[in-house]
Design a protein around this motif. Sequence first.
Motif, PDB file in Angstrom:
ATOM      1  N   ILE A   4       0.848  -1.190   0.000  1.00 16.32           N
ATOM      2  CA  ILE A   4       0.000   0.000   0.000  1.00 16.32           C
ATOM      3  C   ILE A   4       0.886   1.243   0.000  1.00 16.32           C
ATOM      4  O   ILE A   4       1.541   1.539   0.997  1.00 16.32           O
ATOM      5  CB  ILE A   4      -0.912  -0.004   1.242  1.00 16.32           C
ATOM      6  CG1 ILE A   4      -1.711  -1.307   1.309  1.00 16.32           C
ATOM      7  CG2 ILE A   4      -1.814   1.227   1.249  1.00 16.32           C
ATOM      8  CD1 ILE A   4      -2.187  -1.661   2.712  1.00 16.32           C
ATOM      9  N   PHE A   5       0.910   1.936  -1.113  1.00 16.19           N
ATOM     10  CA  PHE A   5       1.692   3.161  -1.237  1.00 16.19           C
ATOM     11  C   PHE A   5       0.843   4.368  -0.882  1.00 16.19           C
ATOM     12  O   PHE A   5      -0.368   4.378  -1.093  1.00 16.19           O
ATOM     13  CB  PHE A   5       2.176   3.348  -2.677  1.00 16.19           C
ATOM     14  CG  PHE A   5       3.479   2.689  -2.977  1.00 16.19           C
ATOM     15  CD1 PHE A   5       4.646   3.420  -3.045  1.00 16.19           C
ATOM     16  CD2 PHE A   5       3.540   1.324  -3.203  1.00 16.19           C
ATOM     17  CE1 PHE A   5       5.853   2.799  -3.323  1.00 16.19           C
ATOM     18  CE2 PHE A   5       4.739   0.697  -3.478  1.00 16.19           C
ATOM     19  CZ  PHE A   5       5.900   1.441  -3.540  1.00 16.19           C
ATOM     20  N   GLY A   6       1.493   5.395  -0.385  1.00 12.85           N
ATOM     21  CA  GLY A   6       0.850   6.666  -0.135  1.00 12.85           C
ATOM     22  C   GLY A   6       1.897   7.755  -0.078  1.00 12.85           C
ATOM     23  O   GLY A   6       3.087   7.488   0.038  1.00 12.85           O
ATOM     24  N   GLY A   7       1.432   8.973  -0.184  1.00  6.37           N
ATOM     25  CA  GLY A   7       2.320  10.130  -0.131  1.00  6.37           C
ATOM     26  C   GLY A   7       1.706  11.272  -0.906  1.00  6.37           C
ATOM     27  O   GLY A   7       0.846  11.060  -1.768  1.00  6.37           O
ATOM     28  N   ALA A  96       1.860  -4.499   3.455  1.00  2.00           N
ATOM     29  CA  ALA A  96       2.939  -3.594   3.841  1.00  2.00           C
ATOM     30  C   ALA A  96       2.531  -2.191   3.423  1.00  2.00           C
ATOM     31  O   ALA A  96       2.059  -1.982   2.310  1.00  2.00           O
ATOM     32  CB  ALA A  96       4.246  -3.985   3.156  1.00  2.00           C
ATOM     33  N   GLU A  97       2.692  -1.241   4.343  1.00  2.15           N
ATOM     34  CA  GLU A  97       2.387   0.148   4.040  1.00  2.15           C
ATOM     35  C   GLU A  97       3.692   0.888   3.752  1.00  2.15           C
ATOM     36  O   GLU A  97       4.662   0.739   4.496  1.00  2.15           O
ATOM     37  CB  GLU A  97       1.669   0.802   5.211  1.00  2.15           C
ATOM     38  CG  GLU A  97       0.292   0.213   5.473  1.00  2.15           C
ATOM     39  CD  GLU A  97      -0.375   0.851   6.671  1.00  2.15           C
ATOM     40  OE1 GLU A  97      -1.305   1.661   6.467  1.00  2.15           O
ATOM     41  OE2 GLU A  97       0.046   0.550   7.806  1.00  2.15           O
ATOM     42  N   VAL A  98       3.682   1.678   2.691  1.00  2.00           N
ATOM     43  CA  VAL A  98       4.867   2.426   2.269  1.00  2.00           C
ATOM     44  C   VAL A  98       4.474   3.882   2.085  1.00  2.00           C
ATOM     45  O   VAL A  98       3.641   4.208   1.242  1.00  2.00           O
ATOM     46  CB  VAL A  98       5.436   1.880   0.933  1.00  2.00           C
ATOM     47  CG1 VAL A  98       6.646   2.693   0.499  1.00  2.00           C
ATOM     48  CG2 VAL A  98       5.760   0.394   1.047  1.00  2.00           C
ATOM     49  N   GLU A  99       5.077   4.758   2.888  1.00  4.51           N
ATOM     50  CA  GLU A  99       4.860   6.191   2.719  1.00  4.51           C
ATOM     51  C   GLU A  99       6.064   6.772   1.997  1.00  4.51           C
ATOM     52  O   GLU A  99       7.199   6.616   2.430  1.00  4.51           O
ATOM     53  CB  GLU A  99       4.674   6.897   4.058  1.00  4.51           C
ATOM     54  CG  GLU A  99       4.384   8.375   3.866  1.00  4.51           C
ATOM     55  CD  GLU A  99       4.272   9.163   5.153  1.00  4.51           C
ATOM     56  OE1 GLU A  99       3.719  10.278   5.113  1.00  4.51           O
ATOM     57  OE2 GLU A  99       4.756   8.686   6.204  1.00  4.51           O
ATOM     58  N   VAL A 100       5.789   7.456   0.894  1.00  5.98           N
ATOM     59  CA  VAL A 100       6.849   8.080   0.111  1.00  5.98           C
ATOM     60  C   VAL A 100       6.791   9.581   0.365  1.00  5.98           C
ATOM     61  O   VAL A 100       5.729  10.203   0.264  1.00  5.98           O
ATOM     62  CB  VAL A 100       6.684   7.777  -1.396  1.00  5.98           C
ATOM     63  CG1 VAL A 100       7.786   8.444  -2.208  1.00  5.98           C
ATOM     64  CG2 VAL A 100       6.664   6.266  -1.635  1.00  5.98           C
ATOM     65  N   ILE A 101       7.942  10.138   0.719  1.00 10.34           N
ATOM     66  CA  ILE A 101       8.036  11.585   0.956  1.00 10.34           C
ATOM     67  C   ILE A 101       9.176  12.166   0.138  1.00 10.34           C
ATOM     68  O   ILE A 101      10.064  11.439  -0.322  1.00 10.34           O
ATOM     69  CB  ILE A 101       8.256  11.919   2.452  1.00 10.34           C
ATOM     70  CG1 ILE A 101       9.619  11.410   2.935  1.00 10.34           C
ATOM     71  CG2 ILE A 101       7.119  11.381   3.311  1.00 10.34           C
ATOM     72  CD1 ILE A 101      10.048  11.971   4.288  1.00 10.34           C
ATOM     73  N   CYS A 102       9.153  13.473  -0.016  1.00  8.93           N
ATOM     74  CA  CYS A 102      10.289  14.217  -0.572  1.00  8.93           C
ATOM     75  C   CYS A 102      10.586  15.298   0.463  1.00  8.93           C
ATOM     76  O   CYS A 102       9.867  16.291   0.554  1.00  8.93           O
ATOM     77  CB  CYS A 102       9.947  14.827  -1.928  1.00  8.93           C
ATOM     78  SG  CYS A 102      11.317  15.784  -2.617  1.00  8.93           S
ATOM     79  N   SER A 103      11.619  15.061   1.272  1.00  6.94           N
ATOM     80  CA  SER A 103      11.921  15.958   2.397  1.00  6.94           C
ATOM     81  C   SER A 103      12.501  17.300   1.967  1.00  6.94           C
ATOM     82  O   SER A 103      12.501  18.247   2.749  1.00  6.94           O
ATOM     83  CB  SER A 103      12.867  15.272   3.380  1.00  6.94           C
ATOM     84  OG  SER A 103      14.100  14.988   2.740  1.00  6.94           O
ATOM     85  N   ASP A 104      12.969  17.394   0.737  1.00 10.31           N
ATOM     86  CA  ASP A 104      13.502  18.655   0.219  1.00 10.31           C
ATOM     87  C   ASP A 104      12.328  19.435  -0.372  1.00 10.31           C
ATOM     88  O   ASP A 104      11.841  19.130  -1.459  1.00 10.31           O
ATOM     89  CB  ASP A 104      14.560  18.360  -0.846  1.00 10.31           C
ATOM     90  CG  ASP A 104      15.180  19.608  -1.445  1.00 10.31           C
ATOM     91  OD1 ASP A 104      14.494  20.652  -1.541  1.00 10.31           O
ATOM     92  OD2 ASP A 104      16.352  19.533  -1.854  1.00 10.31           O
ATOM     93  N   LYS A 105      11.840  20.447   0.363  1.00  3.75           N
ATOM     94  CA  LYS A 105      10.636  21.181  -0.037  1.00  3.75           C
ATOM     95  C   LYS A 105      10.778  21.869  -1.390  1.00  3.75           C
ATOM     96  O   LYS A 105       9.833  21.907  -2.179  1.00  3.75           O
ATOM     97  CB  LYS A 105      10.233  22.202   1.030  1.00  3.75           C
ATOM     98  CG  LYS A 105       9.829  21.583   2.340  1.00  3.75           C
ATOM     99  CD  LYS A 105       8.619  20.683   2.191  1.00  3.75           C
ATOM    100  CE  LYS A 105       8.225  20.091   3.533  1.00  3.75           C
ATOM    101  NZ  LYS A 105       7.450  18.874   3.415  1.00  3.75           N
TER     102      LYS A 105
END
Length: 168
Positions: A4-7, A96-105
């Motif tokens: 399960i993807f999210g972001g 499985a849960e997967v959170e995708v982020i981009c920490s560089d704003k």
Amino acid sequence: MLIIFGGLPGSGKTTIARALAERLNAVHVRVDTIEQGIRASGIADDAGPAGYIVAYGIAGDNLTLGRTVIADSVNPLRITRSAWLSVAQAAGVMAAEVEVICSDKAEHRNRVETRLTDVEGLVKPTWQETSERAYDEWHDAILIDTALKTVEAALDELMSRLKLLAMR
């Protein structure tokens, strides 16, 4: 397995989800595509929860066939994530849960403002819409930060973490 993807939009989740689906020969279920199909049908201008509900059904069908399914959507609310977990439970498979982020704003904003749509007719959200979006905190998810990684590096990290999860 159901992954399960999210972001937030522009975080890189669809890029990583597609790459993972290709690597695993898994089914890729993308809510954006389903929602745009609903809008294009003329039934509704706003797909509301219908896109997620259709996606849950497609995922469940494929899981019962023994396929690995990659669920790709923003998943901003706990309720949508809980529903995905229920799909896995009903099919008797691990999730499985997967959170995708981009920490560089700055990078995240650039992605949101410059990316092209690959779903005909889909209007991508603006940076303001993305940054102001309601988004519940994730718990117990695999966190993948795409800010300073290539797609391959992010995918390798995710594969390692999924293998560890499967060994539990």
